[in-house]
Design an enzyme around this catalytic site. Sequence first.
Site, PDB file in Angstrom:
ATOM      1  N   ARG A 288     -56.573 -12.565  69.204  1.00  0.00           N
ATOM      2  CA  ARG A 288     -56.523 -11.975  70.553  1.00  0.00           C
ATOM      3  C   ARG A 288     -57.430 -10.762  70.676  1.00  0.00           C
ATOM      4  O   ARG A 288     -58.034 -10.539  71.718  1.00  0.00           O
ATOM      5  CB  ARG A 288     -55.083 -11.606  70.898  1.00  0.00           C
ATOM      6  CG  ARG A 288     -54.269 -12.835  71.218  1.00  0.00           C
ATOM      7  CD  ARG A 288     -52.840 -12.536  71.593  1.00  0.00           C
ATOM      8  NE  ARG A 288     -52.182 -13.811  71.877  1.00  0.00           N
ATOM      9  CZ  ARG A 288     -50.882 -13.973  72.045  1.00  0.00           C
ATOM     10  NH1 ARG A 288     -50.077 -12.933  71.976  1.00  0.00           N
ATOM     11  NH2 ARG A 288     -50.379 -15.160  72.304  1.00  0.00           N
ATOM     12  N   TYR A 420     -57.463 -18.590  77.677  1.00  0.00           N
ATOM     13  CA  TYR A 420     -57.034 -19.107  76.369  1.00  0.00           C
ATOM     14  C   TYR A 420     -56.426 -18.028  75.473  1.00  0.00           C
ATOM     15  O   TYR A 420     -56.375 -16.873  75.847  1.00  0.00           O
ATOM     16  CB  TYR A 420     -58.119 -19.921  75.688  1.00  0.00           C
ATOM     17  CG  TYR A 420     -59.446 -19.299  75.332  1.00  0.00           C
ATOM     18  CD1 TYR A 420     -59.626 -17.951  75.169  1.00  0.00           C
ATOM     19  CD2 TYR A 420     -60.534 -20.133  75.117  1.00  0.00           C
ATOM     20  CE1 TYR A 420     -60.847 -17.441  74.803  1.00  0.00           C
ATOM     21  CE2 TYR A 420     -61.771 -19.629  74.749  1.00  0.00           C
ATOM     22  CZ  TYR A 420     -61.914 -18.277  74.595  1.00  0.00           C
ATOM     23  OH  TYR A 420     -63.115 -17.776  74.231  1.00  0.00           O
ATOM     24  N   GLU A 421     -55.918 -18.446  74.331  1.00  0.00           N
ATOM     25  CA  GLU A 421     -55.132 -17.558  73.449  1.00  0.00           C
ATOM     26  C   GLU A 421     -53.974 -16.914  74.202  1.00  0.00           C
ATOM     27  O   GLU A 421     -53.629 -15.757  73.966  1.00  0.00           O
ATOM     28  CB  GLU A 421     -56.024 -16.462  72.843  1.00  0.00           C
ATOM     29  CG  GLU A 421     -57.031 -16.953  71.844  1.00  0.00           C
ATOM     30  CD  GLU A 421     -56.413 -17.417  70.529  1.00  0.00           C
ATOM     31  OE1 GLU A 421     -55.273 -17.028  70.237  1.00  0.00           O
ATOM     32  OE2 GLU A 421     -57.063 -18.197  69.826  1.00  0.00           O
ATOM     33  N   GLY A 422     -53.353 -17.673  75.094  1.00  0.00           N
ATOM     34  CA  GLY A 422     -52.295 -17.119  75.941  1.00  0.00           C
ATOM     35  C   GLY A 422     -52.921 -16.530  77.192  1.00  0.00           C
ATOM     36  O   GLY A 422     -53.717 -15.599  77.097  1.00  0.00           O
ATOM     37  N   GLN A 427     -49.864 -12.570  78.355  1.00  0.00           N
ATOM     38  CA  GLN A 427     -50.047 -11.305  77.641  1.00  0.00           C
ATOM     39  C   GLN A 427     -49.232 -10.208  78.312  1.00  0.00           C
ATOM     40  O   GLN A 427     -48.601  -9.384  77.645  1.00  0.00           O
ATOM     41  CB  GLN A 427     -51.529 -10.897  77.632  1.00  0.00           C
ATOM     42  CG  GLN A 427     -52.499 -11.917  77.079  1.00  0.00           C
ATOM     43  CD  GLN A 427     -52.242 -12.268  75.635  1.00  0.00           C
ATOM     44  OE1 GLN A 427     -51.827 -11.424  74.846  1.00  0.00           O
ATOM     45  NE2 GLN A 427     -52.459 -13.515  75.280  1.00  0.00           N
TER      46      GLN A 427
END
Lengths: 572, 572
Positions: A288, A420-422, A427
């Site tokens: 992240r 992406y990546e959450g 977040q």
Amino acid sequence: MTDALRDTRFVLQHLLQAPAALAALPPYAEVDADLISQVAEAAHEFCNGLLAPLNAAGDREGCHLEGGNVRAPTGFAWAWSEFVEAGWPLLACHPEDGGQGLPHVVDAVLHEAVSATNPGWGMYFGILHGGYACLHAHGSPELKDRYLADIAAGRSLVTMALTEPQAGSDLGGCRTRATPHDDGSVRVEGTKIFISGGDHDLTHQIVHLVLARLPDAAPGSRGLSLFLVPKWLPDGTRNAVVVERIEEKMGLHASPTCVLRFDGATGWRVGEAGRGLNAMFVMMNAARINVGLQGVGAAAAALAQAQSYALDRAQGGAPILRHAPVQRLLAHTRAWTEGGRMLALWTALRLDEAHAHPEPAEREHALREASLLTPIVKALLTAQGFTSVSDALQVFGGHGYVSEWGVEQRLRDLRVSLLYEGTNEIQALDLWQRRLLPDHAQALARLLDRLLERVASPWAAPAAAAAERLLSSLRAVMDADAPAGLVAPAALRGCGLALLGALWARADDAAAHDGEAAFTRRKQATAAVYFTQLLPELDALLAQLDALRRDPRAAADTLALAAGAADGAGDF
Amino acid sequence: MTDALRDTRFVLQHLLQAPAALAALPPYAEVDADLISQVAEAAHEFCNGLLAPLNAAGDREGCHLEGGNVRAPTGFAWAWSEFVEAGWPLLACHPEDGGQGLPHVVDAVLHEAVSATNPGWGMYFGILHGGYACLHAHGSPELKDRYLADIAAGRSLVTMALTEPQAGSDLGGCRTRATPHDDGSVRVEGTKIFISGGDHDLTHQIVHLVLARLPDAAPGSRGLSLFLVPKWLPDGTRNAVVVERIEEKMGLHASPTCVLRFDGATGWRVGEAGRGLNAMFVMMNAARINVGLQGVGAAAAALAQAQSYALDRAQGGAPILRHAPVQRLLAHTRAWTEGGRMLALWTALRLDEAHAHPEPAEREHALREASLLTPIVKALLTAQGFTSVSDALQVFGGHGYVSEWGVEQRLRDLRVSLLYEGTNEIQALDLWQRRLLPDHAQALARLLDRLLERVASPWAAPAAAAAERLLSSLRAVMDADAPAGLVAPAALRGCGLALLGALWARADDAAAHDGEAAFTRRKQATAAVYFTQLLPELDALLAQLDALRRDPRAAADTLALAAGAADGAGDF
């Protein structure tokens, strides 16, 4: 030396005093200022020399699925072999795996440079280190023996196969099944989507880390286990992993986003059964931070291009850099970008301390802070990076919209980083529910306090006042029990603005000791731009929060109605 | 009925009371509520039925230059012939030219609908009405005889050839030359760039309106004259207009952005020599409103798609429309988009009054107001439209980034609207220097006052307070003599926020009389979202302005330094 590299040196040496911080961490005791400088310079040199020239061509050529195999754009495999040969993949790996054992904060410099020069190429190894860390921490001795050295060295690349067509942010809905086989392996069946680098010709072997369910697994995310599924089996035969298609997308055309079908593919469990998400989370914090740095890298590159364009492009007899509206766009972009770099590198350093500090209490403290900062780094720096690239594009006028200058590609390539990546919304929920609510924002308060200790800059007072306003607003919202999903996005951005305030006050101090007068002058001017032109947004966010606090129920109903949600206000 | 059409009806009938306003304008005396409704419905039907299905395919196929001619995407020429046959191009043309004589405000509805369904196709006729108006006002009787009826009917399309490689926003730098010929025509030589629809196969004839210099013309913009250069000459031969290339660009692939070389092409002057810019400005106000509506149309379409996706897409067993962060994205997008529609249609109505009111004083007053509002419509609605489409894309998660859903295309297509028809920075300067400074923002103050007269909504007070804070801030900045280029962007956005506040307060009132309870409820909820969540941004902008006001010289120096402008603060 580019602006970005020059500023990175300032952030590491003068602002964060990274050499001293790393000296306290036994694995990094030998990482001194010189070594950091050398690695940073070499990273920028590699990226500007080899990767930048492939960026536009890679976007135009894209990836092709031919006979079941993906062909990356011309030159990408060659650049990867150069990268491997120079030892870059090993940068942050453990020495026992052949790695150089350098800290995350140095790896982060490399990630920013790659994102600035060829983000599509960067996607192929975006998860390499995370995959390495996951296998290092959770793999069986046999799996480690078989795969870890190749991954560390970059001879195998790694994918993360999480998402399924029906299960996006909610991984608990995964349906891919893993059926145990007599020999201790499993057979994996299911379809995964959004697999970056799902297939390619940069390396022969590709290692997929796949979330799937064992028979009789609990429903939801607690029933998920993690499996290693290689493209090529140990006996040299091709595993049953089929590339169904490459997605057409807005940007990152040089990176194949694949739909993969696991057709009874052979795999091996990584970590405990039912603890698959836990095993994957090892990858998450560092990944992240690197995604946040994609925003910083893209914006820094767009800023450098826009500034140079503005100097060369004349209108009415003078360069457009003399036009105040152009100066405003560039100055704002610089303040956001350099602020983002401070925040991301600081977070990476805290992550190094979380992993390597000799005192367990310090490790835990650093991990808590890194976990608090990481969602802010990821969400704020990608969202703001997108806006900043768009602002830099604006400097080019109509020329910014045509492909020739490359800045429109940066904007297209970067947009996915908000997803992406959450997603950035996730977040924000993570920050609010897991990092702020449980301790009533005390950790945040301490962190802001510490940042502003012994800061002599005249900006320390406005930074401290901003922090105080933020904290009192966040706590009032918590006490009013406002719905997390409504307050979290503004809360995250507000935290980011206050943290950047504290960092810019420190930077204003640190710049005085930099030793290069022109750099000091520009840095201090940029700090002033941050405080007078960007930080004021904080109060708009606090006013939003205040409105949600005054009558949370009514605010939730109102938003639901305006959103067209006939079922009423949101569930969280 | 789509949300957008339903809301358009509300804005025209209840908020603006357009039928009553138009009844006072002799040319539009017969335009009643029924006729407006019919045209709006037919426009949406045409666009949703014929244009929407061609949008994604047009983006993929793009335009091709073959043997010197441009081929538009498949189906585009057919859709144009349907459009012409249905009489749409004639909508706002004068009856003496075969037109239907409908007001701009109705034409604006069509432009929003086209922008929402197929903005690439819309580019081919974006300037058609402007070209018609220019020729109608400034063309010689011969030119009008030869070209006007075909343009009005859409049998000829029109381009605007202004920009040159070395002269972008600064048109005074144009070098294209026009050499008089014995027969009263000229020979045009020079290269023009960024010509939308510079060639295509939608119509046989294409009429280029070209800015060029006569021999002995004054330097700068006062030496520019306007010329009509047809693709086909009256004798049926091809004119010397060469398509050098089609630009590769971020989006609008279905619209050919051409580089045109005029190789001694035959043309005829339109309007007085040296008054070329003046003749072109006839096109500008309406065109800028239409560009603002591109932002509204794209955002409205993205909102509708995102809302429907959020209702269909389940995560964790419920549609994601039940998630508060998704509701927040949708609600904000709705508040911006419906606000933008009010502002744009109101401005278009003022432009109709400026053209057609029987009282000269009223015409002049309406023109002043329309000229004040137009840069705000253009810049605020395109910038915010881009942000709103990006927010709507965010609702799709990773799926928003892949082409399948079409929302990423909307984002790519829309980005240019912040640049063309005068960049948003130039709009801000126009507003500040020509519309606000000269009368110390008195016209703006009167306009805000009038909007808030007799508004019973509880939001009238916060809207009036916002207007007051804005005005006092703007005037303080004027008195401090802060550099226009630094204050103009924040001033424009601040004006937009205050105007939207006044409009939302009126809308809150008007919605009570709409008669459909669900619509009233949602509209009033959306007004609340605007006031509690979006309007707070105003105070951040005013804080920016305040910092610039306190010490304008220092602020200018600081920004210049941060921008890397070694020569110091900006020229304006």
